[in-house]
Write a protein that holds these residues in place. Structure first.
Motif, PDB file in Angstrom:
ATOM      1  N   ALA A  90     -24.741 -13.418  -3.327  1.00 51.82           N
ATOM      2  CA  ALA A  90     -25.992 -12.716  -3.513  1.00 51.82           C
ATOM      3  C   ALA A  90     -26.709 -13.173  -4.512  1.00 51.82           C
ATOM      4  N   TYR A  91     -28.147 -12.732  -4.459  1.00 50.33           N
ATOM      5  CA  TYR A  91     -29.078 -12.984  -5.492  1.00 50.33           C
ATOM      6  C   TYR A  91     -28.686 -11.893  -6.686  1.00 50.33           C
ATOM      7  N   PRO A  92     -28.727 -12.300  -7.969  1.00 43.19           N
ATOM      8  CA  PRO A  92     -28.488 -11.287  -8.723  1.00 43.19           C
ATOM      9  C   PRO A  92     -29.379 -10.313  -9.124  1.00 43.19           C
ATOM     10  N   GLN A  93     -30.672 -10.661  -8.362  1.00 41.46           N
ATOM     11  CA  GLN A  93     -31.792  -9.532  -8.393  1.00 41.46           C
ATOM     12  C   GLN A  93     -31.600  -8.501  -7.315  1.00 41.46           C
ATOM     13  N   ASN A  94     -30.603  -8.632  -6.229  1.00 42.41           N
ATOM     14  CA  ASN A  94     -30.233  -7.890  -5.264  1.00 42.41           C
ATOM     15  C   ASN A  94     -28.855  -7.100  -5.779  1.00 42.41           C
ATOM     16  N   VAL A  95     -27.894  -7.646  -6.593  1.00 33.49           N
ATOM     17  CA  VAL A  95     -26.706  -6.897  -6.607  1.00 33.49           C
ATOM     18  C   VAL A  95     -26.580  -6.364  -8.257  1.00 33.49           C
ATOM     19  N   PHE A  96     -27.657  -6.343  -8.889  1.00 30.26           N
ATOM     20  CA  PHE A  96     -27.453  -6.304 -10.588  1.00 30.26           C
ATOM     21  C   PHE A  96     -27.374  -4.575 -10.422  1.00 30.26           C
ATOM     22  N   SER A  97     -27.867  -3.706  -9.438  1.00 23.79           N
ATOM     23  CA  SER A  97     -27.640  -2.183  -9.469  1.00 23.79           C
ATOM     24  C   SER A  97     -26.211  -1.940  -9.201  1.00 23.79           C
ATOM     25  N   ASN A  98     -25.347  -2.999  -8.832  1.00 22.09           N
ATOM     26  CA  ASN A  98     -23.952  -2.433  -8.649  1.00 22.09           C
ATOM     27  C   ASN A  98     -23.212  -2.551 -10.179  1.00 22.09           C
ATOM     28  N   THR A  99     -24.066  -2.879 -11.111  1.00 22.82           N
ATOM     29  CA  THR A  99     -23.579  -2.933 -12.544  1.00 22.82           C
ATOM     30  C   THR A  99     -24.155  -1.753 -13.275  1.00 22.82           C
ATOM     31  N   THR A 100     -23.564  -1.153 -14.007  1.00 25.47           N
ATOM     32  CA  THR A 100     -24.275  -0.157 -15.016  1.00 25.47           C
ATOM     33  C   THR A 100     -23.554  -0.360 -16.276  1.00 25.47           C
ATOM     34  N   PHE A 101     -24.461   0.327 -17.256  1.00 27.76           N
ATOM     35  CA  PHE A 101     -23.924   0.147 -18.887  1.00 27.76           C
ATOM     36  C   PHE A 101     -23.385   1.214 -19.659  1.00 27.76           C
ATOM     37  N   PRO A 102     -22.310   1.959 -19.062  1.00 30.61           N
ATOM     38  CA  PRO A 102     -22.100   3.234 -19.548  1.00 30.61           C
ATOM     39  C   PRO A 102     -21.774   3.439 -21.098  1.00 30.61           C
ATOM     40  N   SER A 103     -21.435   2.139 -21.778  1.00 31.12           N
ATOM     41  CA  SER A 103     -21.160   2.320 -23.232  1.00 31.12           C
ATOM     42  C   SER A 103     -22.212   1.380 -24.016  1.00 31.12           C
ATOM     43  N   PRO A 104     -22.379   1.549 -25.153  1.00 28.68           N
ATOM     44  CA  PRO A 104     -23.133   0.597 -26.037  1.00 28.68           C
ATOM     45  C   PRO A 104     -22.864  -0.780 -26.127  1.00 28.68           C
ATOM     46  N   SER A 105     -23.563  -1.642 -26.156  1.00 25.42           N
ATOM     47  CA  SER A 105     -23.155  -3.113 -26.393  1.00 25.42           C
ATOM     48  C   SER A 105     -24.710  -3.765 -26.607  1.00 25.42           C
ATOM     49  N   PHE A 106     -24.538  -5.218 -27.230  1.00 25.44           N
ATOM     50  CA  PHE A 106     -25.614  -5.906 -27.249  1.00 25.44           C
ATOM     51  C   PHE A 106     -26.752  -5.886 -26.018  1.00 25.44           C
ATOM     52  N   ILE A 107     -26.105  -5.988 -24.808  1.00 25.21           N
ATOM     53  CA  ILE A 107     -26.846  -6.157 -23.821  1.00 25.21           C
ATOM     54  C   ILE A 107     -27.442  -4.621 -23.503  1.00 25.21           C
ATOM     55  N   SER A 108     -26.654  -3.568 -23.873  1.00 24.67           N
ATOM     56  CA  SER A 108     -27.235  -2.291 -23.338  1.00 24.67           C
ATOM     57  C   SER A 108     -28.411  -1.761 -24.337  1.00 24.67           C
ATOM     58  N   ARG A 109     -28.219  -2.215 -25.543  1.00 27.50           N
ATOM     59  CA  ARG A 109     -29.073  -2.066 -26.633  1.00 27.50           C
ATOM     60  C   ARG A 109     -30.352  -2.687 -26.403  1.00 27.50           C
ATOM     61  N   ARG A 110     -30.252  -3.729 -25.917  1.00 24.86           N
ATOM     62  CA  ARG A 110     -31.596  -4.706 -25.689  1.00 24.86           C
ATOM     63  C   ARG A 110     -32.331  -4.112 -24.321  1.00 24.86           C
ATOM     64  N   ARG A 111     -31.428  -3.685 -23.430  1.00 21.03           N
ATOM     65  CA  ARG A 111     -32.223  -2.860 -22.375  1.00 21.03           C
ATOM     66  C   ARG A 111     -32.699  -1.515 -22.824  1.00 21.03           C
ATOM     67  N   GLU A 112     -32.152  -0.914 -23.709  1.00 23.40           N
ATOM     68  CA  GLU A 112     -32.810   0.471 -24.188  1.00 23.40           C
ATOM     69  C   GLU A 112     -34.124  -0.013 -24.899  1.00 23.40           C
ATOM     70  N   VAL A 113     -34.239  -0.911 -25.543  1.00 22.21           N
ATOM     71  CA  VAL A 113     -35.139  -1.382 -26.261  1.00 22.21           C
ATOM     72  C   VAL A 113     -36.484  -1.693 -25.360  1.00 22.21           C
ATOM     73  N   VAL A 114     -36.171  -2.487 -24.280  1.00 24.96           N
ATOM     74  CA  VAL A 114     -36.981  -2.754 -23.441  1.00 24.96           C
ATOM     75  C   VAL A 114     -37.592  -1.639 -22.625  1.00 24.96           C
ATOM     76  N   TYR A 115     -36.601  -0.674 -22.369  1.00 20.99           N
ATOM     77  CA  TYR A 115     -37.072   0.372 -21.526  1.00 20.99           C
ATOM     78  C   TYR A 115     -37.822   1.231 -22.512  1.00 20.99           C
ATOM     79  N   ALA A 116     -37.396   1.509 -23.833  1.00 23.50           N
ATOM     80  CA  ALA A 116     -38.340   2.605 -24.946  1.00 23.50           C
ATOM     81  C   ALA A 116     -39.419   2.242 -25.147  1.00 23.50           C
ATOM     82  N   ASN A 117     -39.548   0.570 -25.421  1.00 21.09           N
ATOM     83  CA  ASN A 117     -40.660   0.147 -26.197  1.00 21.09           C
ATOM     84  C   ASN A 117     -41.282  -1.034 -25.275  1.00 21.09           C
ATOM     85  N   THR A 118     -40.762  -1.972 -24.531  1.00 19.71           N
ATOM     86  CA  THR A 118     -41.412  -3.259 -24.255  1.00 19.71           C
ATOM     87  C   THR A 118     -42.369  -2.963 -22.919  1.00 19.71           C
ATOM     88  N   LEU A 119     -41.586  -2.210 -21.833  1.00 20.34           N
ATOM     89  CA  LEU A 119     -42.344  -1.861 -20.798  1.00 20.34           C
ATOM     90  C   LEU A 119     -43.685  -1.216 -21.009  1.00 20.34           C
TER      91      LEU A 119
END
Lengths: 663, 663
Positions: free
Chosen positions: A2-31
């Protein structure tokens, strides 16, 4: 598959990590930051098709109008926002998407055409310059935006006008006698059409993508001549007339259109274009069940040429500023003062796209190694810790004319929203899973982080959770929760740089198959909790000697490190004359998150840090004894930080990855 | 002070030397060989102004017609031939010169205009594209040809039409309101006009040269704009229209016209153009008694930038093929596979011209060192031992696409006749003499060879003879015969690479002044026979480390050596993976003249000759331990020959100067 754009929502980030922190920043600031930029620069309202004063601006790169990419800037923001909205709602963003989609719908012309510039500014020039203008590129991003919108909102408000536009494109382009035998100068629509085809199953969408891919570079495509030649002649273009990115007349390698893709021996031209094109080729291969031998060997050949001979230590690609792309084999200068270094953020994202597709065709750790290298270095260096500053170019060493500094936005703003959308669907890159057969499941784990994968199997859900402080620590704790009865296999990537690794409980067969360790169903049943551990030790790496870069760089796990003046305040020459002894001991320091929003491991090389001193008396010759490497009194230990985290703490902008190797 | 073209005939070559042998070859082979080429290609008859079929050819480098340089090819051959005729008569050559001059006279238009292309092919385009077309460049070579002709024949048959043409140019170009404020894209006429001025004393000739030099790069020269912009607009040229040698619109640095010369900080663009321009600047400085401080510092600044940062080990200049010229500082790749290396033969000749002029302004051995380096390497490599094959480009390493091979001729044939005329007046480079004052004479000896200088003083002749097997041996025997009573001083250059030197009889004051040793009048009276001896020992040299060329090259005296496959037949990769240990012992072998017309010293490095072996498993990273330098069983001792003598014995064309330095 499958395309990663379709299956990414099978993945969640329940605990903090480099990736989850970057996602938080994008959600909080970048968008919201990027939404604001879209509004203040005129992009937001542009689909209203009113005149904007900047439409009068002289192009920075003639003949490409500066605003030509506005459609894609908006579409990529919508796409990225829709990915993030699947995670968390946000009223302001939702309202903006709603309004934008309304404007896009209203902007569509009666025949389906949908483009800002060629409706509001030059309506008579539609499809007259596929080579240079980004008409079909914009269309591709509109398709991708509409797909993300449709997936999130489960409505066709955005997709409907796009399908109508694609119908027009299908009529316009193709092998028919009344059709144009053209293809975009900047690939993008190909991969978008293939994703659209997966959703619609409409053979016209597959046919148009296939046509664009296979027709590309045909020397006799239009009236027995190259399409771009015929098109240029129709525009009245003169022999010596060409944009600055084409060093010579007919430099169609810039667009990867110098010959059919299946014939291309080396990867050439604009690096983002090359990556988007090859990603589409890989998608087409998959759709055709990997049976197109010529195309497959071409893609593999071009991948190898790129990785072996045209890629920087950071995973960055593109040495040549003039065409934002590849130089000759092994031409990999580290910065402007050595002849170049471009390593565009979008190109790094493109490498990740291609690597992910190749992994689906051929589970080989060499693709995942590069995907991870790019992500943690060439790509993540593209955004500040604040999520509000970005890079376009990512040199491996700074100069006075090109400091290591991010910017708030760009006229050609492809990179910032590209990082946004990547982090929106990054979950799709961590792992792939195959559950085509009812009675078996295979999960291939490519990247480590803290994340959870949930796969519905029938009315049950299979979950794989990993917990890790990656890339700072090398211990990954897994929990496999298989509520179904399906026989499951997990394959874990062991990075090629990992000198050692352990799995607990122990595994009978430690053999790696093309970089992956197989955890078979029986073992998994008895060991649903398991731990993979690999020591992350600092190590020195070097580019290939044929690059004429006699340097060493510090690496630790997937991270490449650099020196910055913030930590090494004595520097005055961008570390150009600094000499580093690979025998020096290296120390590690854990730095707390307060400093730049991300805890990290800094490295210190304990060295006398000699500096190069060259006698100039016999120039252009230098007698060997006149080249001295002498310890400087000022320079003490050298303090390195990850390249991805550079330019987050002020400073002069002096930075270097590869340090001259001591003799 | 004088031009070497005027005083060369004071020097004769009574005994054999490297130089005299090359002159013999040119006289015996090259002049007639080139005359034949002029005839068979159509150049010889072109001044008849008839149509030639090749005038229909599509230009190799639009918009420059391939035949545009024909005027200069003929003029340079006449110039070179006239220099050689002062040494030895030759009926066939004399007859050709006579006929050519008659054709040139007949080709002149009623208003004085004199150019093949713009009379026979595009008469309506006169002076419409100074930037790209070589109209004034051709005029410059016609002037130089006429001067040589006049000096040899003591008549004005050639000079007369040229003076008339220069009158037309003086009317056409200048600061007046009805004059064009333009200047040539390819400098040459400036230095020619200054030499013409020395002969004629006509202030108009000085004024026109000065105007061309000082107006160059004026951003507001014509109608408040750059002349080339106005000219391009008048031609209807479009913004994105430009020849391939201009990477961007308005790349006027290619022509050294991006800003006034006095403001230029670094040497840029086409290297031959730069050298011809700076030679004219140095001549103008001399004529103005070196009082133009801004121009003097500019010329010195550009010289230093070139020698310190943009010159190859061989004295070659120009790294970039696209514009046949300079790259950024320290960008000196050794061949095509590293990103370039041009080092055009004409550019090396240009460096010699400039160096000679600088020596007259400022007696400093640094200029003579470079003049000698260029001559024995970058320039002399440009002609085969037979005198019938030539190079245009002189790379420091070969590749499969650019073998180390000479050619018989070139479409743009500037280099072969340039070597011819250089060897015709090479005597003018060996030494300069000052006898402005009636009671004193100073001779500055720049180059060593076997040669005799004769200076008439009143009705007496002062003679200085040197005998030497230079550059193979470092012993030079001098005889000074001063029949006059004039107090004479001789200054001998001690090359900066000379580790040691002796003069016999001994000299009280051995102090060097800017690289020159002074032999005072009293000492010379008592020691009219003296010997200078410096041991010529092989040595390793290296380019500046900022070039990222971690190589070593073998040098001996002024000669740079190279490896060729003829002597090292095992080679398959152009010596690219070869590694050389600078601690290796070096042996010398004298080779007799039979092999290639010139006895020479070959060098052998006794080494295990390790070869680089790079593990590719971690590409684009390489772990340091994966880079191995291992002794190969096949490779034995390495055999080097002088770079100037390469490609005289067949072979595959594998060659390299700088060899990777062993760690």
């Amino acid at each position: 598959m499958a395309y990663p754009q379709n299956v990414f929502s099978n993945t969640t980030f329940p605990s903090p990590s480099f990736i989850s922190r970057r996602r938080e920043v994008v959600y909080a600031n970048t968008l919201l930051y990027q939404l604001n930029v879209l509004k203040t620069t005129g992009r937001y309202d542009a689909f209203k098709l009113q005149w904007h004063p900047s439409y009068n601006d002289k192009p920075d790169v003639p003949p490409v109008p500066n605003h030509l990419f506005w459609d894609s800037d908006v579409a990529k923001w919508i796409e990225g926002a829709c990915y993030f909205l699947q995670w968390k709602k946000n009223d302001e963003i939702e309202a903006a998407i709603k309004e934008l989609v309304e404007m896009i719908r209203a902007a569509q012309q009666p025949d389906g055409y949908l483009n800002i510039h060629f409706t509001a500014v030059e309506p008579d020039k539609r499809f007259s310059n596929l080579r240079d203008l980004h008409e079909l590129y914009n269309a591709g991003h509109l398709i991708e935006g509409a797909l993300a919108h449709s997936d999130h909102y489960h409505n066709d408000l955005f997709l409907e006008p796009i399908l109508k536009y694609v119908d027009l494109l299908s009529q316009t382009f193709g092998p028919g006698p009344d059709q144009k035998h053209g293809y975009p100068g900047h690939p993008e629509i190909e991969l978008a059409l293939l994703r659209l085809y997966e959703k619609t199953g409409n053979p016209k969408h597959l046919a148009l993508a296939t046509y664009f891919i296979e027709e590309r570079g045909n020397p006799k495509g239009q009236e027995g001549r190259h399409y771009y030649d015929v098109e240029a002649e129709a525009r009245g273009e003169r022999e010596n007339e060409r944009p600055i990115y084409m060093p010579k007349p007919r430099s169609y390698w810039y667009q990867q259109a110098h010959e059919p893709i299946i014939n291309q021996q080396t990867i050439e031209g604009h690096s983002v274009r090359a990556m988007y094109l090859l990603t589409a080729c890989a998608d087409l291969l998959r759709i055709e069940d990997n049976k197109n031998e010529k195309l497959r060997t071409a893609v593999e050949r071009l991948w190898s040429n790129m990785v072996d001979k045209k890629m920087y230590l950071t995973g960055g690609i593109g040495a040549q500023k003039q065409w934002e792309g590849f130089g000759i084999d092994y031409f990999l200068p580290s910065g402007t003062d050595e002849g170049g270094c471009y390593a565009e953020t979008c190109a790094g994202i493109g490498v990740m796209m291609l690597a992910e597709r190749m992994l689906q065709l051929d589970l080989n750790g060499k693709y995942a190694d590069i995907m991870e290298l790019c992500f943690y270095n060439a790509v993540m260096t593209g955004m500040s810790a604040s999520g509000k500053q970005f890079t376009y170019v990512n040199q491996l060493s700074s100069t006075d004319t090109d400091l290591s500094k991010r910017a708030e936005w760009f006229t050609c703003a492809c990179c910032p929203p590209n990082v946004t959308r990547l982090l929106g669907y990054i979950g799709g890159y961590l792992w792939t899973f195959l559950n085509d057969k009812a009675d078996s499941l295979q999960i291939n784990v490519h990247l480590y982080s803290s994340a959870q994968l949930s796969i519905p199997i029938g009315d049950k859900v299979v979950e794989l959770e990993q917990k890790s402080n990656w890339p700072w620590e090398g211990r990954i704790e897994f929990q496999f929760r298989n509520a179904s009865e399906v026989a499951s296999t997990i394959k874990l990537r062991i990075p090629s740089w990992a000198e050692d690794w352990q799995i607990v409980p122990s595994l009978p067969d430690r053999k790696l198959e093309r970089g992956y360790l197989t955890l078979p169903p029986e073992w998994l049943k008895s060991s649903p909790s398991f731990v993979l551990e690999m020591p992350l030790k600092p190590r020195f790496v070097s580019p290939h000697p044929y690059t004429n870069q006699d340097v060493i760089a510090l690496a630790r796990g997937p991270l490449i490190y650099c020196l910055e003046d913030v930590d090494n305040s004595w520097v005055t020459d961008h570390f150009k004359s600094l000499v580093l002894d690979p025998e020096s001991p290296i120390g590690e320091t854990k730095v707390s998150a307060d400093e730049m929003g991300e805890p990290y491991v800094a490295l210190t090389v304990e060295t006398k840090a000699p500096v190069l001193d060259v006698g100039m008396e016999l120039i252009p010759h230098v007698a060997l004894e006149a080249i001295k490497q002498e310890a400087s009194g000022v320079v003490g230990n050298l303090h390195f930080i990850p390249y991805a985290l550079r330019d987050n703490r002020g400073g002069k902008g002096h930075m270097r990855v590869g340090i001259r190797r001591k003799r």
